[in-house]
Design an enzyme around this catalytic site. Sequence first.
Site, mmCIF file in Angstrom:
data_model
loop_
_atom_site.group_PDB
_atom_site.id
_atom_site.type_symbol
_atom_site.label_atom_id
_atom_site.label_comp_id
_atom_site.label_asym_id
_atom_site.label_seq_id
_atom_site.Cartn_x
_atom_site.Cartn_y
_atom_site.Cartn_z
ATOM 1 N N HIS A 14 0.819 -1.215 0.000
ATOM 2 C CA HIS A 14 0.000 0.000 0.000
ATOM 3 C C HIS A 14 0.859 1.274 0.000
ATOM 4 O O HIS A 14 0.340 2.352 0.273
ATOM 5 C CB HIS A 14 -0.912 0.021 1.221
ATOM 6 C CG HIS A 14 -1.860 -1.132 1.294
ATOM 7 N ND1 HIS A 14 -2.809 -1.360 0.326
ATOM 8 C CD2 HIS A 14 -2.002 -2.118 2.208
ATOM 9 C CE1 HIS A 14 -3.509 -2.440 0.649
ATOM 10 N NE2 HIS A 14 -3.035 -2.930 1.786
ATOM 11 N N HIS B 245 -7.729 -4.623 -1.372
ATOM 12 C CA HIS B 245 -7.105 -5.919 -1.603
ATOM 13 C C HIS B 245 -7.852 -6.701 -2.682
ATOM 14 O O HIS B 245 -7.641 -7.896 -2.844
ATOM 15 C CB HIS B 245 -7.078 -6.742 -0.309
ATOM 16 C CG HIS B 245 -6.519 -5.999 0.858
ATOM 17 N ND1 HIS B 245 -7.293 -5.587 1.912
ATOM 18 C CD2 HIS B 245 -5.262 -5.567 1.110
ATOM 19 C CE1 HIS B 245 -6.535 -4.938 2.779
ATOM 20 N NE2 HIS B 245 -5.303 -4.914 2.316
#
Length: 334
Positions: free
Chosen positions: A58, A221
């Site tokens: 991320h 995700h």
Amino acid sequence: MKKLINNPTNVVDEMIEGYIKAHPNHVKQLAENKRSIVTAKETKDGKVGVLIGGGSGHEPAFMGYVGEGMADAVAVGNIFASPPPDPILEATRVIDKGAGVLYIYGNYAGDVMNFGMAAELADLEHGIQVGTVLVTDDVASAPKEEKEKRRGIAGEFFVTKVAGAASEKGYSLEELVSVANKANDYTRSMGVGLTPCSLPQTGQPSFELGENEMEIGLGHHGEPGVEKGELKTADEVAERLVADILVDMPIAEGEDVAVLVNGLGSTTRMELYIMFRKVEKMLSEKGITIHRSYVGDYSTSLEMGGCSVSIMKLDDELKELVDQTADCPMYVQK
């Protein structure tokens, strides 16, 4: 789906090694646990420590936000996976200055379990008081009446910004938990996915979308969103994201907000500014003032295509805290 890596098993540790070598004036890696990264600058006694963390992939979240005015430490997990309790606990021990430590992390089962275990161990083994704030800004992940079930996505940046500034100003742990929870309560995010990412270990797409498809509300995700459909224009997408946010969190004419248009990894700045242009127009037409704006990659999903919009409603306290300076390797505010 090509990547510049060596052994896929080592990508996170090699990333951390490079990160520490690139930013030695900002951060350092703890010898006791290579997944624990703390600020390189000495913090003052009596300051509440701020610890963040989550899965890799991320970037710049989460390790990019360790520095002055933001977090004091980060625990780094594997790609899209929570860090285990050990690096969380080790970082907690190091950043505690006698006033306790605040944990900020997204509302995912693995994070809740592992940060919860670390908090218990910090108290039992070291006598460190830990406060917790779960980030739940993703409008698409649960209905409003079940807000506590929502995921944390890019809005975690705002919560960390507020908590880091408040910690620097000398807030107590109880006060820090309160203001960080307020930042979370005043923040909403909605995203759109255009193309998948691929995990280094598999090289396979994380989800499937047709050539001319998009998915509203897709998770960071690859979790399912709320609607798949034909790819729309930037203006149409922005209208949908902002409209869903404002239905969930009404903002009155004359109120101030902070806005983040966040890229998911492969979306160009050109596209993000086109999106921001429409977001600003919509808010301006409703008499809502953008006090601070952020456009760029703040919380990505490897090379996923798409973006999210986060809006934080500001009162006087949050406005003061969001305006404070910050100096991190991947984020600077003057």
